[in-house]
Design a protein around this motif. Structure first.
Motif, PDB file in Angstrom:
ATOM      1  N   VAL A 144     -19.529 -12.050 -13.127  1.00 55.48           N
ATOM      2  CA  VAL A 144     -20.445 -13.044 -13.004  1.00 55.48           C
ATOM      3  C   VAL A 144     -21.629 -11.900 -13.012  1.00 55.48           C
ATOM      4  O   VAL A 144     -21.968 -11.379 -12.055  1.00 55.48           O
ATOM      5  N   MET A 145     -22.683 -12.197 -14.063  1.00 53.28           N
ATOM      6  CA  MET A 145     -23.709 -11.172 -14.151  1.00 53.28           C
ATOM      7  C   MET A 145     -25.026 -12.300 -13.980  1.00 53.28           C
ATOM      8  O   MET A 145     -25.030 -13.190 -14.804  1.00 53.28           O
ATOM      9  N   LEU A 146     -25.890 -11.892 -13.175  1.00 57.32           N
ATOM     10  CA  LEU A 146     -26.836 -12.756 -12.795  1.00 57.32           C
ATOM     11  C   LEU A 146     -28.406 -12.094 -13.081  1.00 57.32           C
ATOM     12  O   LEU A 146     -28.384 -10.711 -13.146  1.00 57.32           O
ATOM     13  N   LYS A 147     -29.102 -12.905 -13.769  1.00 58.76           N
ATOM     14  CA  LYS A 147     -30.549 -12.145 -14.042  1.00 58.76           C
ATOM     15  C   LYS A 147     -31.459 -13.560 -13.758  1.00 58.76           C
ATOM     16  O   LYS A 147     -31.419 -14.766 -14.653  1.00 58.76           O
ATOM     17  N   ASP A 148     -32.546 -13.359 -13.114  1.00 55.61           N
ATOM     18  CA  ASP A 148     -33.672 -14.265 -12.656  1.00 55.61           C
ATOM     19  C   ASP A 148     -32.937 -15.414 -12.410  1.00 55.61           C
ATOM     20  O   ASP A 148     -33.543 -16.792 -12.507  1.00 55.61           O
ATOM     21  N   GLY A 149     -31.902 -15.462 -11.687  1.00 55.16           N
ATOM     22  CA  GLY A 149     -31.491 -16.796 -11.096  1.00 55.16           C
ATOM     23  C   GLY A 149     -30.536 -17.387 -11.922  1.00 55.16           C
ATOM     24  O   GLY A 149     -30.261 -18.532 -11.825  1.00 55.16           O
ATOM     25  N   LEU A 150     -30.323 -16.845 -13.207  1.00 64.27           N
ATOM     26  CA  LEU A 150     -29.220 -17.401 -14.036  1.00 64.27           C
ATOM     27  C   LEU A 150     -28.053 -16.742 -14.099  1.00 64.27           C
ATOM     28  O   LEU A 150     -28.105 -15.584 -14.270  1.00 64.27           O
ATOM     29  N   ILE A 151     -26.963 -17.257 -14.534  1.00 71.61           N
ATOM     30  CA  ILE A 151     -25.702 -16.636 -14.896  1.00 71.61           C
ATOM     31  C   ILE A 151     -25.811 -16.450 -16.415  1.00 71.61           C
ATOM     32  O   ILE A 151     -25.819 -17.413 -17.272  1.00 71.61           O
TER      33      ILE A 151
ATOM     34  N   LEU B   6     -16.414  -9.038 -21.567  1.00 70.56           N
ATOM     35  CA  LEU B   6     -17.950  -8.743 -21.348  1.00 70.56           C
ATOM     36  C   LEU B   6     -18.054  -7.460 -22.366  1.00 70.56           C
ATOM     37  O   LEU B   6     -19.224  -7.054 -22.918  1.00 70.56           O
ATOM     38  N   MET B   7     -17.041  -6.677 -22.192  1.00 70.68           N
ATOM     39  CA  MET B   7     -17.377  -5.289 -22.872  1.00 70.68           C
ATOM     40  C   MET B   7     -17.236  -5.264 -24.361  1.00 70.68           C
ATOM     41  O   MET B   7     -18.105  -4.960 -25.137  1.00 70.68           O
ATOM     42  N   LYS B   8     -16.508  -6.338 -24.763  1.00 73.16           N
ATOM     43  CA  LYS B   8     -16.244  -6.787 -26.262  1.00 73.16           C
ATOM     44  C   LYS B   8     -17.513  -7.461 -26.774  1.00 73.16           C
ATOM     45  O   LYS B   8     -17.933  -7.130 -27.891  1.00 73.16           O
ATOM     46  N   ASP B   9     -18.260  -8.284 -25.641  1.00 70.91           N
ATOM     47  CA  ASP B   9     -19.525  -8.769 -26.231  1.00 70.91           C
ATOM     48  C   ASP B   9     -20.639  -8.019 -26.515  1.00 70.91           C
ATOM     49  O   ASP B   9     -21.531  -8.463 -27.171  1.00 70.91           O
ATOM     50  N   LYS B  10     -20.637  -6.774 -25.987  1.00 70.94           N
ATOM     51  CA  LYS B  10     -21.812  -5.849 -26.139  1.00 70.94           C
ATOM     52  C   LYS B  10     -23.060  -6.391 -25.816  1.00 70.94           C
ATOM     53  O   LYS B  10     -23.836  -6.207 -26.447  1.00 70.94           O
ATOM     54  N   LYS B  11     -23.143  -7.025 -24.587  1.00 65.99           N
ATOM     55  CA  LYS B  11     -24.604  -7.506 -24.172  1.00 65.99           C
ATOM     56  C   LYS B  11     -24.937  -6.887 -23.234  1.00 65.99           C
ATOM     57  O   LYS B  11     -24.663  -5.582 -23.192  1.00 65.99           O
ATOM     58  N   MET B  12     -25.581  -7.669 -22.054  1.00 65.94           N
ATOM     59  CA  MET B  12     -26.429  -6.740 -20.861  1.00 65.94           C
ATOM     60  C   MET B  12     -25.084  -6.202 -19.922  1.00 65.94           C
ATOM     61  O   MET B  12     -25.556  -5.055 -19.810  1.00 65.94           O
ATOM     62  N   PHE B  13     -24.089  -6.608 -19.884  1.00 65.57           N
ATOM     63  CA  PHE B  13     -23.238  -5.906 -19.026  1.00 65.57           C
ATOM     64  C   PHE B  13     -22.566  -4.746 -19.735  1.00 65.57           C
ATOM     65  O   PHE B  13     -22.519  -3.445 -19.160  1.00 65.57           O
ATOM     66  N   TYR B  14     -22.319  -4.789 -20.965  1.00 64.65           N
ATOM     67  CA  TYR B  14     -21.701  -3.634 -21.845  1.00 64.65           C
ATOM     68  C   TYR B  14     -22.891  -2.622 -21.813  1.00 64.65           C
ATOM     69  O   TYR B  14     -22.567  -1.365 -21.483  1.00 64.65           O
ATOM     70  N   GLN B  15     -24.142  -2.711 -21.898  1.00 66.45           N
ATOM     71  CA  GLN B  15     -25.241  -1.923 -21.847  1.00 66.45           C
ATOM     72  C   GLN B  15     -25.324  -1.344 -20.469  1.00 66.45           C
ATOM     73  O   GLN B  15     -25.632  -0.100 -19.976  1.00 66.45           O
ATOM     74  N   LEU B  16     -25.226  -2.017 -19.298  1.00 68.41           N
ATOM     75  CA  LEU B  16     -25.207  -1.727 -17.947  1.00 68.41           C
ATOM     76  C   LEU B  16     -23.842  -0.481 -17.723  1.00 68.41           C
ATOM     77  O   LEU B  16     -24.134   0.490 -17.188  1.00 68.41           O
ATOM     78  N   ILE B  17     -23.036  -0.764 -18.299  1.00 65.24           N
ATOM     79  CA  ILE B  17     -21.704   0.112 -18.146  1.00 65.24           C
ATOM     80  C   ILE B  17     -21.929   1.202 -18.734  1.00 65.24           C
ATOM     81  O   ILE B  17     -21.544   2.212 -18.151  1.00 65.24           O
ATOM     82  N   LYS B  18     -22.299   1.260 -19.907  1.00 64.66           N
ATOM     83  CA  LYS B  18     -22.490   2.372 -20.814  1.00 64.66           C
ATOM     84  C   LYS B  18     -23.485   3.408 -20.209  1.00 64.66           C
ATOM     85  O   LYS B  18     -23.497   4.563 -20.596  1.00 64.66           O
ATOM     86  N   GLU B  19     -24.689   2.741 -19.748  1.00 62.92           N
ATOM     87  CA  GLU B  19     -25.568   3.548 -19.401  1.00 62.92           C
ATOM     88  C   GLU B  19     -25.514   4.316 -17.959  1.00 62.92           C
ATOM     89  O   GLU B  19     -25.865   5.486 -17.799  1.00 62.92           O
ATOM     90  N   TYR B  20     -24.933   3.617 -17.112  1.00 64.63           N
ATOM     91  CA  TYR B  20     -24.696   4.182 -15.651  1.00 64.63           C
ATOM     92  C   TYR B  20     -23.486   4.470 -15.186  1.00 64.63           C
ATOM     93  O   TYR B  20     -23.206   4.866 -14.016  1.00 64.63           O
ATOM     94  N   ALA B  21     -22.234   4.081 -16.008  1.00 63.13           N
ATOM     95  CA  ALA B  21     -20.838   4.382 -15.384  1.00 63.13           C
ATOM     96  C   ALA B  21     -20.718   5.982 -15.478  1.00 63.13           C
ATOM     97  O   ALA B  21     -20.998   6.623 -16.241  1.00 63.13           O
ATOM     98  N   THR B  22     -19.896   6.197 -14.263  1.00 66.61           N
ATOM     99  CA  THR B  22     -19.723   7.591 -14.169  1.00 66.61           C
ATOM    100  C   THR B  22     -18.238   7.973 -14.827  1.00 66.61           C
ATOM    101  O   THR B  22     -17.727   7.102 -15.580  1.00 66.61           O
ATOM    102  N   ALA B  23     -17.913   9.138 -14.660  1.00 62.40           N
ATOM    103  CA  ALA B  23     -16.548   9.511 -14.991  1.00 62.40           C
ATOM    104  C   ALA B  23     -15.373   8.360 -14.795  1.00 62.40           C
ATOM    105  O   ALA B  23     -15.506   7.785 -13.525  1.00 62.40           O
TER     106      ALA B  23
END
Length: 1459
Positions: A690-697, A706-723
């Motif tokens: 569950v991803m929250l932003k500004d009190g909204l799911i 979520l990775m397939k949808d390539k939205k906010m969660f996808y961007q988070l994982i791609k930018e900050y995931a380590t090995a």
């Protein structure tokens, strides 16, 4: 029945002439009463059942024992032989006065009053708690009121008997001496009965007082566990503690003053009636004088109530701020903010003292009315009588009988009139305090109906255990429609939403909005999002801690909750985990394994029976988090709400917890788990995200969706995931890479370059313990080394985990032998014997010796005036009588000058002069005591105490519960401010009065000198005996209050956990037990006072007897006027001597408060804040740090935690600090701030077994007796070439910057939290907020920089608090910055922002970083690896990584997936 017989007899007297029939019923009635009294007074305890009864001593005592306090004699006998202990006084509290029955009675009445108001909505007046208490105690009040009336009636029988005695002395020729002796004995018996009845009545009042106080505190405690979010923001911990410590405390003597409102009118009425008999209509003048004084009484009441409210409001604010500062004292010291907070607290204290001074001025002014009024009324009455009191308004004749009986009545009238003042002020204080408690009890409670709860999980596995449908939640009260003062306060204190939101209307905005969420049993749900998006609020909504605006939320099953900031109790580690549940060794074993706590148990002296300090002070952040997880896991709940539990642990510990507790193969795999997390490494393995932003799911689903949808969660994982993390099977295979505990010192030191220190010794490779398995319902087996081959990176920084494990460390036995050295928090010490004379001198010095001497002089002069008025009356009577005799026997050769009556003008002039001089002196001494000396003493003692507390080293706060210190700041200073000055004033008043009375009696009847030595010896013996007992029981009472305060604070800090896990009843029971111990100690103190009061009153009645008998036996030669004066004073001496000894002892007992304050002010403080060392401008201007053979320990006599470190950090270098358990990371940062000092004295050896825990400064001694270590040179730390040990602490700490692991905010404005000294312009504050990514948020808040931060920063998320700490560091502009795991509580995106800010803003500064995320320190210039307090590695990261298996840093990076 006997009374009916007597009444019937009196009726028959009028209708029958047969005397036998008349007297027979009366005789029978007397026999019945005598038999009844004999049966009741028969000694109890003679039968076996009575002896074995565990009933309280008071309940077993008969009527005679209660009257003379004989049931307390066993305690007195023990107290004379030796010092009393708590066991000696353990059974004094009456069963009916205990907390539970008192609470049930009062709560039932209060609930009925609330329901009555609810049924009548038009009546907006709140129910009165004060009158609810009075109605509850009505039955108990009836005998008290009856006794007060009887005492008043019998007391005024004494002046009547005195009148008869003086009449007998004047007409001694017609009446036999036996008649005079009969009158003297009658006076003695009446005084004796009054003495016994008075003492017993006061004891009954204190029984009611203690029951009421206990009931109120229990109601306050229970209410604090039910407060709604809005109410919790209004009621801070300090304010709630004040309701208990100050407001409820008013009932300690409440009934004493309330019942006096019944007796005072009776006493005044009787006195006026008797005065009318002796003075005729002249007493009307005195009565009118009293009536004219009544409006001033009303004025005093209004002004006093206003001043008292101001004083209590200031006290609330002072206690709240003091509580916050002491709770966060480590941060205050590190920032060098002691002086800023000292001034803030003292400023509030000055407001409190200003109100107290106004009360003192009022007391001095009103003393004219209430203390001197009897003398003024006597002046008016005697004046009118002397001028117009005779027949046809002729001058009245002043005879000994008229004057001295009237004087006695005036003296007795002084008591009720003087009591008016005390009764008024005390009643107002009581009503104000009760009203404050009432306002608290009327505050909004949490709405249980917002969350629909079912006890069991659904039978259908497809049905959710948590179901949220179109639900919105807020922290602020949704009822408030407008921005009233209250709604503004609510909105300012509500948790904040994301700072990305544009200008928000906070009072109408939902923190969480339109939530749709369904969680099934056995699933693992992760809640992710940036800082301040509402992740923790979602868990709070599930447990019912927020207001529901709309929608539906349903929870099925029991909840276990692990909050983001772990709540640890001051108890053993086992008790913290069990949390009141039954001990099951097998389950407990599994929990310890899964939570990775066994290496920690191995280094604790008593294992899991080691005491954990208040707020978990002797545990690291990671240890506290794992204990919190263990508590939740042991509770065996159905739903687990886990608020970021992995933030405070290192990568390898994170992996262990995931594998064995939280993850798909963990112990809780069959439970519903809701995990708030900032880490993204485990998201691939969870069932639902569950991803929250500004009190909204904004997104929810499984990882692949979520990775397939390539939205906010996808961007988070791609930018900050380590090995990518290795698979579970790979992790199992590579378990040897996990850092193990080190070898025992008995195996010898590891050879250079060897890995012997990293080898875990097991008893057998295949030894296993059962934990849940993925293939079976409840268990899976894995090897012991797999389960325990971990090390918490941030565990005990002072630990020396050098233990060879020859048997499974996981074994936990019930018969664990408790090491006494494992007790971190020692029991509060209680001094024995009398209060030292030096304590009295300390108080006199605080008052100022000059003030004390002036007070004594004024008291003596006032007493001279008082006695002078009586002697002047005696002289005037004698002159009048002589003149009358000369007129009657006038002969021609006697001049008219000798026969003229004395001038009435002269008589009244002198009498008026003495009266007004007495009034003036009394006003002066009252003003000097209460408006000058008291204020000086209170201000000086508080300032010195607060200053000393702020300067004590951290070791003191680590080992001293906060409640123990707050007890002194609240209860002890209430005694110093109010009770001690009053007792000092009264003791001096009665001392001078008794001395004057004795001198007058001796002057009148020199025979009294024969009796006087025996009386004085008896008084002295009683006082010594009483002091031996009373000071011990008073100290017991003072000490018994600390656990109540501590438990209060502890419960309020963990109220969310208590409510979520539904253990309120257990905590209420624990509070009741502590309250009963405190109430029993209080009754011990009160019983001791009543016992001595009985002895003193019995003794004082003999003074009256001897004075009367001497007058009768010496009637031939004594002047009747002198006898009348003497007996008049002797009648008052009973009360005066009793009051003198009792108040004198009370004064010494209240000196215990000064003693307890001085106890802490005598402790050794830290180094000076400032020294003579002149620092260069802008020091440090380079940031060059050098350690030269530096060693340190947490306290003298403990083991070294940093050992001979020598290293150099060049200017602007970025240093990453890593190390495992006990390595010394936090110790190194504490050393830079001189929270701990360099070792420079002999100390124990490195292998001596002293275990430090968690970088907290708490070290537990495990050495065998006699083990010592050779001395070590502490070395030095230099910053820019200056030895920091020569620099003042404030000068040093203000020139260093830190972002601490625990981001603490204080109540006040944002400006005050950023710049408590108010040195910086707003422009710099805004720049710092902008660079810490907080400007959009702060600018959207009401008041912006003046926005109110609630207690502990509760209206900001933990991540936002970390950003404010970053802004503080930016404002410091220091060349040295320490990051102590500063980004542990923020998400990876915010972490990246912080790291970017640090790289940009601190590029020219020296930065030392301790971090859990290895990624954070990978770009450092050098990595410092600490091991056992020594430097193991200090090189560039690429060099250490190139060493691979030979490098500890390489292992850590490998575990974290960075390589």
């Amino acid at each position: 029945m006997a009374t009916g017989v007597i009444l019937h007899t009196h009726y028959d007297l009028q209708h029958n002439s047969t005397t036998t029939i008349q007297f027979l019923p009366l005789i029978l009635a007397l026999i019945v009463q005598l038999v009844g009294f004999t049966v009741e007074a028969w000694p109890r305890g003679s039968t076996r059942v009575q002896r074995l009864s565990g009933a309280p001593e008071y309940d077993k005592a008969n009527i005679f024992s209660r009257l003379v306090m004989y049931f307390f004699k066993p305690v007195v006998s023990i107290g004379i032989r030796r010092s009393l202990t708590a066991e000696d006084t353990a059974n004094l509290l009456s069963a009916g006065s205990r907390t539970q029955p008192g609470y049930q009675k009062l709560s039932a009445r209060w609930d009925a009053a609330l329901q009555k108001r609810a049924r009548n909505p038009r009546d907006q007046r709140p129910p009165s708690l004060f009158w609810t208490v009075m109605r509850t105690q009505l039955v108990a009040l009836l005998p008290i009121i009856f006794c007060r009336i009887m005492i008043a009636l019998l007391s005024y029988a004494l002046p009547v008997l005195l009148s008869q005695l003086l009449d007998y002395l004047q007409d001694r020729e017609t009446k036999p001496q036996s008649y005079g002796i009969f009158l003297a004995c009658s006076m003695f018996l009446v005084a004796l009965f009054v003495a016994l009845l008075y003492t017993y009545n006061r004891y009954l009042m204190f029984l009611v007082n203690v029951e009421t106080k206990a009931a109120l505190i229990s109601m306050i405690y229970r209410k604090s566990l039910r407060l709604s979010p809005g109410s919790r923001m209004k009621s801070t911990t300090g304010e709630i503690t004040n309701h208990m410590a100050v407001d409820a405390e008013q009932w300690n003597e409440g009934m004493v003053f309330l019942s006096s409102w019944v007796s005072i009118p009776v006493e005044i009425g009787i006195a006026l009636f008797l005065l009318h008999r002796f003075l005729g209509w002249s007493m009307i003048a005195g009565f009118l004088g009293m009536v004219l004084l009544l409006p001033l009484q009303g004025l005093q009441a209004r002004v006093f109530e206003s001043m008292q409210s101001r004083k209590l409001a200031a006290m609330d604010q002072r206690i709240r701020l003091t509580t916050e500062v002491l709770a966060g004292i480590k941060i205050v010291k590190i920032y060098g903010w002691e002086s800023a907070f000292l001034q803030r607290i003292l400023s509030i204290r000055n407001q409190e003292l200003a109100a107290l001074k106004m009360i003192g001025v009022l007391q001095a002014f009103m003393s004219i009315i209430f203390i001197s009024s009897s003398l003024i009324i006597s002046l008016i009455t005697f004046g009118v009588f002397a001028l117009w009191g005779g027949p046809d308004f002729t001058p009245g004749t002043l005879t000994p009988q008229v004057v001295f009986v009237s004087m006695t009545l005036f003296a007795m009238l002084r008591n009720p009139i003087a009591s008016l003042s005390e009764a008024t002020t005390s009643t107002i204080s009581l009503i104000v305090g009760t009203r404050r408690v009432q306002e608290f009890l009327l505050r909004e409670e949490i709405r249980e109906e917002d969350v629909i709860r079912f006890r069991n999980v659904p039978k259908n596995p497809q049905d959710p255990v948590i179901f949220i449908k179109d639900a919105s939640f807020t922290w602020s009260d949704p009822i408030s429609p407008s921005l009233t003062e209250t709604s503004i306060e609510n909105e300012e204190r509500q948790p904040l939403i994301s700072y990305e939101q544009d200008q928000l209307t906070l009072e109408t905005h939902a923190t969480l909005e339109s939530l749709e969420l369904s969680i099934r049993n056995g699933s693992l749900t992760a809640i992710v999002g940036r800082v301040g998006q509402g992740k923790s609020s979602l868990l709070s909504a599930i447990i019912g801690e927020m207001y529901k605006l709309q929608g539906r939320i349903q929870v099925s099953g029991r909840i276990a909750y692990a909050p983001q900031q772990s709540w640890i109790m001051n108890a053993t580690l086992r008790d913290n985990i069990l949390f009141g549940n039954e001990y099951n060794q097998e389950r407990y074993q599994h929990i310890l394994l899964a939570c990775g706590l066994e290496p920690d148990l191995a280094i604790l002296p008593a294992g899991d029976m080691t005491e954990i300090g208040e707020r978990g002070i002797n545990l690291s952040g990671g240890q506290k988090q794992r204990v919190s997880l263990a508590r939740a896991a042991y509770d065996d709940a159905d739903i687990y709400l886990l608020d970021d539990p992995l933030s405070a642990v290192d990568a390898h510990v994170d992996r262990h917890l995931w594998d064995h507790l939280l993850g798909p193969t963990g112990l809780l795999r069959n439970k519903a788990r809701v995990l708030v997390t900032h880490g993204i490494q485990h998201l691939r393995e969870v069932d639902w995200i569950v991803m929250l932003k500004d009190g909204l799911i904004v997104e929810q689903g499984d990882y692949r969706e979520l990775m397939k949808d390539k939205k906010m969660f996808y961007q988070l994982i791609k930018e900050y995931a380590t090995a990518r993390r290795p698979s579970l099977s790979n992790r199992r295979k590579s378990s040897s890479a996990i850092l193990p505990p080190q070898d025992s010192p008995t195996t010898g030191e590891p050879k250079p370059g060897s890995d012997s220190g990293d080898t875990y010794h097991s008893n057998a490779a295949g030894s296993t313990l059962l934990v849940p398995d993925t293939h079976e319902s409840d268990s899976v087996s894995f090897t012991l080394s797999e389960a325990t081959d971990i090390s918490d990176q941030e565990a005990a920084e002072t630990a020396t985990p050098n233990l060879e494990i020859d048997s499974p460390a996981t074994t936990v036995r019930d018969d664990t032998k408790k090491d006494t050295k494992a007790e971190l928090i020692a029991a509060e010490k209680m001094k024995e014997g009398q209060v030292d004379a030096n304590i009295f001198l300390v108080y006199m010095k605080a008052l100022r010796y000059r003030n004390a001497v002036m007070m004594w002089i004024l008291f003596i002069l006032a007493q001279v005036c008082l006695v002078g008025t009586s002697l002047w009356l005696k002289y005037w009577i004698k002159r009048t009588q002589e003149s009358q005799e000369l007129i009657n026997n006038k002969s021609d050769n006697i001049s008219d000058d000798f026969t003229d009556p004395p001038s009435v003008e002269l008589f009244l002039g002198v009498y008026a002069f003495l009266t007004f001089l007495y009034v003036l002196l009394y006003v002066l001494v009252s003003w000097l005591t209460f408006a000058q000396a008291r204020i000086r003493a209170s201000e000086l003692l508080h300032r010195n105490f607060l200053t000393k507390i702020m300067r004590l080293p951290m070791s003191f706060f680590d080992t001293t519960p906060l409640g123990r210190v707050l007890n002194r700041f609240s209860s002890d200073f209430v005694s110093i401010d109010d009770r001690l000055p009053n007792k000092f004033f009264d003791a001096n008043y009665f001392l001078v009065t008794v001395a004057g009375t004795f001198m007058l009696i001796i002057y009148t009847a020199p025979q009294f000198l024969v009796v006087l030595p025996f009386l004085l010896a008896a008084y002295y013996a009683i006082q010594v005996c009483f002091l031996r007992i009373s000071q011990v029981v008073t100290r017991m009472y003072s000490v018994s209050k600390s656990p109540v305060y501590q438990h209060f604070n502890e419960s309020l800090n963990g109220v969310s956990t208590i409510r979520a896990m539904a253990v309120q009843e257990r905590f209420i029971e624990a509070n009741g037990e502590r309250m009963d111990r405190m109430a029993n100690s209080f009754m011990g103190s009160m019983t001791a006072k009543r016992w001595v009061e009985v002895q003193l009153r019995l003794l004082s009645t003999f003074v009256l007897l001897f004075a009367a008998l001497f007058a009768v036996l010496g009637r031939e030669r004594l002047d009747p006027s002198l006898v009348g004066l003497t007996i008049s004073f002797a009648m008052s001496i009973t009360e005066e001597i009793t009051s003198l000894v009792r108040i004198g002892c009370d004064f010494q007992n209240h000196l215990v408060a000064v003693e307890r304050v001085i106890e802490y002010t005598d402790m050794k403080t830290e180094a000076p804040e400032h020294t003579n060392v002149v620092l260069p401008p802008n020091w440090p201007n380079q940031g060059h740090i050098r350690f030269r053979n530096y060693s340190t320990r947490y306290r003298e006599g403990l083991d070294l935690v940093i050992k001979n470190i020598s290293l150099e950090i060049l200017p602007a270098q970025k240093i990453g600090i890593v190390g495992r358990t006990g390595a010394g990371k936090s110790s190194l940062t504490l050393a830079l701030f001189r929270i701990i000092e360099a070792a420079s004295s002999p100390s124990p050896s490195p292998s001596s077994g002293l275990v430090g825990v968690g970088g907290s400064g708490v070290t537990i001694d495990m050495r065998d007796e006699g083990e010592e270590e050779e001395g070590e040179d502490g070395g030095s730390i230099e910053i820019d070439g200056i030895d920091i040990s020569t620099v003042g602490l404030e000068d040093l700490r203000k020139h260093l910057a830190i972002i601490p692991q625990d981001p603490i905010l204080f109540a006040g404005t944002i400006r005050e939290n950023l710049d408590p000294f108010q040195d910086l312009p707003d422009q710099q504050l805004w720049e710092a907020l902008a660079r810490s990514h907080l400007k959009p948020l702060i600018s959207s808040l009401p008041g912006q920089l003046n926005f109110h931060v609630s207690q502990n920063g509760e209206n900001f998320s933990v991540g936002q608090r970390s950003l404010i700490c970053l802004a503080r560091a930016l404002l410091r502009k220091s060349k040295i910055l320490i990051l102590d795991e500063a980004t542990a509580a923020v998400d990876v995106e915010t972490d990246e922002l912080i790291q970017k800010t640090i790289r940009d803003e601190f590029k020219d500064r020296t930065v030392l970083t301790i971090a859990h995320r290895i990624k954070t320190v990978m770009d450092s210039d050098k990595i410092l690896v600490l091991e056992r307090g020594r430097v193991e590695e200090f090189e560039k990261p690429e060099v250490l990584l190139a060493r691979k298996g030979e490098s500890l840093f390489f292992k850590l990076a490998e575990q974290a997936g960075e390589i």
